[in-house]
Design a protein around this motif. Sequence first.
Motif, PDB file in Angstrom:
ATOM      1  N   ASP A   1      -1.420   2.211   6.975  1.00 40.49           N
ATOM      2  CA  ASP A   1       0.129   1.924   7.027  1.00 40.49           C
ATOM      3  C   ASP A   1       1.084   1.643   6.353  1.00 40.49           C
ATOM      4  O   ASP A   1       1.854   0.256   6.523  1.00 40.49           O
ATOM      5  CB  ASP A   1      -0.127   0.816   8.449  1.00 40.49           C
ATOM      6  CG  ASP A   1      -1.343  -0.509   7.802  1.00 40.49           C
ATOM      7  OD1 ASP A   1      -1.510  -0.582   6.538  1.00 40.49           O
ATOM      8  OD2 ASP A   1      -1.234  -1.467   8.172  1.00 40.49           O
ATOM      9  N   GLY A   2       1.132   1.686   5.121  1.00 41.97           N
ATOM     10  CA  GLY A   2       1.382   1.853   3.785  1.00 41.97           C
ATOM     11  C   GLY A   2       2.426   1.897   3.726  1.00 41.97           C
ATOM     12  O   GLY A   2       3.257   2.895   4.782  1.00 41.97           O
ATOM     13  N   ALA A   3       3.301   1.201   3.470  1.00 38.93           N
ATOM     14  CA  ALA A   3       5.317   1.576   3.434  1.00 38.93           C
ATOM     15  C   ALA A   3       5.844   1.263   2.278  1.00 38.93           C
ATOM     16  O   ALA A   3       7.176   1.640   1.761  1.00 38.93           O
ATOM     17  CB  ALA A   3       5.597   0.179   4.082  1.00 38.93           C
ATOM     18  N   THR A   4       5.032   1.924   1.006  1.00 42.02           N
ATOM     19  CA  THR A   4       5.616   1.335  -0.505  1.00 42.02           C
ATOM     20  C   THR A   4       5.694   3.144  -0.823  1.00 42.02           C
ATOM     21  O   THR A   4       4.198   3.303  -1.069  1.00 42.02           O
ATOM     22  CB  THR A   4       4.494   0.773  -1.803  1.00 42.02           C
ATOM     23  OG1 THR A   4       4.319  -0.485  -1.126  1.00 42.02           O
ATOM     24  CG2 THR A   4       5.405   0.628  -2.664  1.00 42.02           C
ATOM     25  N   GLU A   5       6.627   3.086  -1.620  1.00 43.31           N
ATOM     26  CA  GLU A   5       6.956   4.990  -2.528  1.00 43.31           C
ATOM     27  C   GLU A   5       6.376   4.692  -3.672  1.00 43.31           C
ATOM     28  O   GLU A   5       6.351   6.339  -3.795  1.00 43.31           O
ATOM     29  CB  GLU A   5       7.846   5.613  -1.443  1.00 43.31           C
ATOM     30  CG  GLU A   5       8.669   5.492  -0.289  1.00 43.31           C
ATOM     31  CD  GLU A   5       9.952   5.938  -0.004  1.00 43.31           C
ATOM     32  OE1 GLU A   5      10.679   5.907  -0.779  1.00 43.31           O
ATOM     33  OE2 GLU A   5      10.307   5.546   1.131  1.00 43.31           O
ATOM     34  N   GLU A   6       6.032   3.885  -4.061  1.00 46.86           N
ATOM     35  CA  GLU A   6       5.596   4.252  -5.351  1.00 46.86           C
ATOM     36  C   GLU A   6       4.615   4.412  -6.350  1.00 46.86           C
ATOM     37  O   GLU A   6       3.495   4.666  -5.038  1.00 46.86           O
ATOM     38  CB  GLU A   6       5.697   2.736  -6.706  1.00 46.86           C
ATOM     39  CG  GLU A   6       7.356   2.266  -6.564  1.00 46.86           C
ATOM     40  CD  GLU A   6       7.497   1.661  -5.399  1.00 46.86           C
ATOM     41  OE1 GLU A   6       7.344   1.153  -4.419  1.00 46.86           O
ATOM     42  OE2 GLU A   6       8.255   0.715  -5.367  1.00 46.86           O
ATOM     43  N   PRO A   7       4.537   5.989  -6.509  1.00 45.42           N
ATOM     44  CA  PRO A   7       3.215   7.227  -7.058  1.00 45.42           C
ATOM     45  C   PRO A   7       2.347   5.991  -7.823  1.00 45.42           C
ATOM     46  O   PRO A   7       1.218   6.761  -7.315  1.00 45.42           O
ATOM     47  CB  PRO A   7       3.830   7.373  -8.400  1.00 45.42           C
ATOM     48  CG  PRO A   7       4.879   7.163  -8.414  1.00 45.42           C
ATOM     49  CD  PRO A   7       5.974   6.328  -7.526  1.00 45.42           C
TER      50      PRO A   7
ATOM     51  N   ALA B   1       0.658  -0.942  -0.079  1.00 49.36           N
ATOM     52  CA  ALA B   1       0.124  -0.072  -0.233  1.00 49.36           C
ATOM     53  C   ALA B   1       1.028   1.566   0.355  1.00 49.36           C
ATOM     54  O   ALA B   1       1.891   1.077   0.908  1.00 49.36           O
ATOM     55  CB  ALA B   1      -0.982  -0.271   0.885  1.00 49.36           C
ATOM     56  N   ARG B   2       0.588   2.337  -0.168  1.00 46.60           N
ATOM     57  CA  ARG B   2       0.756   3.016  -0.910  1.00 46.60           C
ATOM     58  C   ARG B   2       1.175   3.779   0.681  1.00 46.60           C
ATOM     59  O   ARG B   2       0.651   4.028   1.706  1.00 46.60           O
ATOM     60  CB  ARG B   2       0.379   4.590  -1.447  1.00 46.60           C
ATOM     61  CG  ARG B   2       0.665   6.037  -1.827  1.00 46.60           C
ATOM     62  CD  ARG B   2       1.666   5.880  -2.846  1.00 46.60           C
ATOM     63  NE  ARG B   2       2.372   7.607  -2.706  1.00 46.60           N
ATOM     64  CZ  ARG B   2       2.073   8.549  -3.840  1.00 46.60           C
ATOM     65  NH1 ARG B   2       0.944   8.193  -4.415  1.00 46.60           N
ATOM     66  NH2 ARG B   2       2.857   9.479  -4.064  1.00 46.60           N
ATOM     67  N   LYS B   3       2.947   4.599   0.941  1.00 46.03           N
ATOM     68  CA  LYS B   3       3.375   5.157   2.166  1.00 46.03           C
ATOM     69  C   LYS B   3       2.233   6.887   2.492  1.00 46.03           C
ATOM     70  O   LYS B   3       3.019   6.988   1.411  1.00 46.03           O
ATOM     71  CB  LYS B   3       4.724   4.754   2.260  1.00 46.03           C
ATOM     72  CG  LYS B   3       5.386   5.855   4.072  1.00 46.03           C
ATOM     73  CD  LYS B   3       6.740   5.801   2.973  1.00 46.03           C
ATOM     74  CE  LYS B   3       7.769   6.384   4.469  1.00 46.03           C
ATOM     75  NZ  LYS B   3       8.560   5.962   4.704  1.00 46.03           N
ATOM     76  N   ASP B   4       2.259   6.615   3.228  1.00 45.00           N
ATOM     77  CA  ASP B   4       2.141   8.120   3.978  1.00 45.00           C
ATOM     78  C   ASP B   4       0.747   8.981   2.922  1.00 45.00           C
ATOM     79  O   ASP B   4       0.755  10.082   2.675  1.00 45.00           O
ATOM     80  CB  ASP B   4       3.326   9.729   3.655  1.00 45.00           C
ATOM     81  CG  ASP B   4       4.181   9.168   4.431  1.00 45.00           C
ATOM     82  OD1 ASP B   4       3.514   7.651   5.898  1.00 45.00           O
ATOM     83  OD2 ASP B   4       5.355   9.099   4.390  1.00 45.00           O
ATOM     84  N   VAL B   5       0.177   8.509   2.524  1.00 44.03           N
ATOM     85  CA  VAL B   5      -0.646   8.299   1.320  1.00 44.03           C
ATOM     86  C   VAL B   5      -2.288   7.942   1.621  1.00 44.03           C
ATOM     87  O   VAL B   5      -2.230   6.545   1.204  1.00 44.03           O
ATOM     88  CB  VAL B   5      -1.030   9.108   0.063  1.00 44.03           C
ATOM     89  CG1 VAL B   5      -1.984   9.606  -0.888  1.00 44.03           C
ATOM     90  CG2 VAL B   5       0.286   9.600  -0.209  1.00 44.03           C
ATOM     91  N   CYS B   6      -3.185   8.401   1.783  1.00 44.74           N
ATOM     92  CA  CYS B   6      -4.781   7.297   1.816  1.00 44.74           C
ATOM     93  C   CYS B   6      -5.832   7.958   1.200  1.00 44.74           C
ATOM     94  O   CYS B   6      -5.291   9.483   0.385  1.00 44.74           O
ATOM     95  CB  CYS B   6      -5.112   7.603   2.747  1.00 44.74           C
ATOM     96  SG  CYS B   6      -5.133   9.455   4.054  1.00 44.74           S
TER      97      CYS B   6
END
Length: 353
Positions: A254-260, A241-246
């Motif tokens: 709790d995402g940890a993946t930085e790819e857009p 899941a995307r990191k720091d974006v919801c």
Amino acid sequence: MRKAGSMVGAVCAAAVLAGGCGDDPEQVTVTETVTRTDTRQDAPTPKATTPSESTARPEFYAPDSPWNTPIANEAALDPRSARYIDRLQRMVDIDGTTVAIETFSIPIYRVGPDQARVRVELDRRAPALQRAFDAVPVPDDAKAADGTDRALLIYQESTDTIWEFWRFRRENGGLRAGWGGRMADVSKNPGYYRMRTEPEIEKPFWGFNATNLGGATGVMTIDELRRGRIDHVLALAIPEARKDVCAAPANGTDGATEEPDAIPEGARFRLDPDLDVDALDVPEMTKIMARAAQRYGVVVTNRGGAVAFWAEDPSQYDGDPYEDLLDGSSPAEVAQAFPFDRLQTLKLQTRAC
């Protein structure tokens, strides 16, 4: 399916995974979270595709909750829809998929007005949430789901209240939990935690979901599966899941993946409305899930080790109701038969989380 992101947003996620966060999450994040909550927009709640169709009243949340609102055939899709679905399909192929019916599932205990109340002690200092857990109608035989999350949900219809717990356990003669939430006025609640002071305190970073969406969001109940119809969104956990974006109305991740092009938690998919579900050569339980996904959608609520749909834990039932519901298939086979490649991503309202 971890609780790290939802408990304190991005502030304490790493510390929680390491065994704790030294500051009170309610004190650390309340100002930031209030700002986010005041400015965010709810997920789209388009008109019903066929308003005249008879539906059962969903057990949880307001009838006009985004989770209980049918999706219009013409609902707008996200510009990145195809890329998100490609990523989801790759996760299915690489990490596998299942229906969580025992491990990492959701036990739902429905209690009456006379159920005795007990204190559930929090593992860390959080005064408002501890007050919410000082008197909880926990049955003597209540048991959390297997797995590290150890989720448990208690619903009391007479008070219109849900208590939900993350890492719930019995210890030294008492009850403890790592985190959770209390949602009052459930039948009028949109299905996600907000900053409220009435009828009881509620805070937008409560709940056992990483997204701070209500713990009952998208959970397939045993009664619904027996009935053969689910009249609400389905919940999904994904490994990447995307990191720091919801995506709204999610308020954490709790995402940890930085790819857009990583899928943000809170993203809502729907099954292509042109797909003939009845013609699919799949287990009946898969068809029940597919019809719900076509009408109400699928929302990403957490990160997990596989692509997993959430279902009610059967531990409080006599016998194993899933023996009949699965009809000879395994939970993995039911999920693997789901037409992931025909999902579409509804237009997302993303934000920093």
